[in-house]
Design a protein around this motif. Structure first.
Motif, mmCIF file in Angstrom:
data_model
loop_
_atom_site.group_PDB
_atom_site.id
_atom_site.type_symbol
_atom_site.label_atom_id
_atom_site.label_comp_id
_atom_site.label_asym_id
_atom_site.label_seq_id
_atom_site.Cartn_x
_atom_site.Cartn_y
_atom_site.Cartn_z
ATOM 1 N N UNK A 93 0.823 -1.209 0.000
ATOM 2 C CA UNK A 93 0.000 0.000 0.000
ATOM 3 C C UNK A 93 0.856 1.259 0.000
ATOM 4 N N UNK A 94 0.332 2.303 -0.590
ATOM 5 C CA UNK A 94 1.029 3.581 -0.590
ATOM 6 C C UNK A 94 1.153 4.102 0.838
ATOM 7 N N UNK A 95 2.157 4.922 1.062
ATOM 8 C CA UNK A 95 2.381 5.542 2.365
ATOM 9 C C UNK A 95 2.061 7.026 2.251
ATOM 10 N N UNK A 96 1.180 7.482 3.113
ATOM 11 C CA UNK A 96 0.801 8.896 3.153
ATOM 12 C C UNK A 96 1.535 9.552 4.306
ATOM 13 N N UNK A 97 2.348 10.570 4.010
ATOM 14 C CA UNK A 97 3.083 11.291 5.047
ATOM 15 C C UNK A 97 2.125 12.244 5.731
ATOM 16 N N UNK A 98 1.781 11.931 6.992
ATOM 17 C CA UNK A 98 0.719 12.660 7.681
ATOM 18 C C UNK A 98 1.040 12.796 9.160
ATOM 19 N N UNK A 99 0.776 13.963 9.781
ATOM 20 C CA UNK A 99 1.021 14.137 11.214
ATOM 21 C C UNK A 99 0.230 13.180 12.090
#
Length: 256
Positions: A93-99
């Motif tokens: 799965x894609x990785x979403x850079x998120x706080x």
């Protein structure tokens, strides 16, 4: 002489592809990129927009400031690039850079380095529509409890952390073993010439040439630094030592 096939690929979905490779094109990461030890692919998400303005965002339902990245645009970008190595969109799965994601640790970095590739989704504005994150089972990862203007700087940091673990990037594998977090501790302090600087002397043990004493001193310094600066790491480290001691005791008991 042709370069070897890359052993690891970073695929970055972004509306600012010109931000890459940026610092990743310099120093160790840049040399490794040039020599083919890893590969970088950037995907401009605006290419998947459906209007003449190449819009990737829209106003949030329910009101509020800012804009939200559209699910149809993000989904099309992920679908077009999902696990290009195998054709299996569910493999990684894609990785979403998120706080709000799980905190990036050295353990996670090692896991990512073991994959053949990673796809990084760089958000902008107020973030990405929640529906596409759920539909694509996107993994959310955070660099820490702070907010950046976009996911690109976070993606660069994550890629840099992974690349330096790849075979052939660092000259001495032992360098990795001594770094912060590799053994659950922060790294010990370092010193170099001159032996005395502004009235401050290098610890005498480091000048002794006695490798066992130096190793013991460095371990004590790492433990003291970790206990003082990162009590959370220290608690996990101590718990790990207790588990090892218990396992050793149980193994010894089974031999009797």
């Amino acid at each position: 002489m042709t370069a070897a096939a890359p052993c690891w690929t970073a695929r970055v979905l972004t509306i600012f592809p010109e931000m890459f490779p940026g610092p990743l094109g310099l120093s160790l990461a840049g040399k490794a990129l040039e020599s083919g030890l890893w590969a970088l692919e950037t995907v401009d998400m605006r290419a998947f927009a459906r209007d003449k303005h190449r819009s990737v965002d829209d106003t949030p339902f329910g009101g509020g400031p800012g804009m939200v990245m559209r699910p149809d645009v993000v989904d099309a970008a992920i679908a077009a690039t999902a696990d290009a190595d195998t054709g299996d969109a569910d493999a990684a799965p894609a990785i979403y850079l998120s706080p709000r994601g799980r905190l990036l640790t050295q353990s996670i970095v090692r896991e990512l380095a073991a994959r053949p590739s990673v796809t990084l989704l760089c958000g902008r504005y107020e973030g990405v529509d929640e529906r596409v994150l759920a539909a694509r089972q996107v993994d959310e990862i955070s660099l820490g409890d702070f907010v950046l203007s976009g996911g690109e700087p976070a993606a660069i940091a994550l890629i840099d952390a992974v690349v330096r673990l790849l075979p052939g990037v660092l000259g001495a594998p032992a360098t990795l073993e001594e770094e912060s977090f590799e053994r659950g501790l922060l790294e010990y302090p370092h010193y170099t010439r001159p032996a005395e600087w502004q009235g401050r002397a290098v610890p005498e043990v480091l000048l002794s040439g006695h490798h066992e004493r130096i190793r013991a001193w460095r371990r004590r310094q790492a433990e003291e630094t970790t206990r003082a600066r990162r009590p959370d790491l220290w608690t996990r480290y101590v718990a790990g030592l207790k588990n090892l001691d218990q396992a050793a005791a149980e193994e010894e008991g089974s031999k009797r």
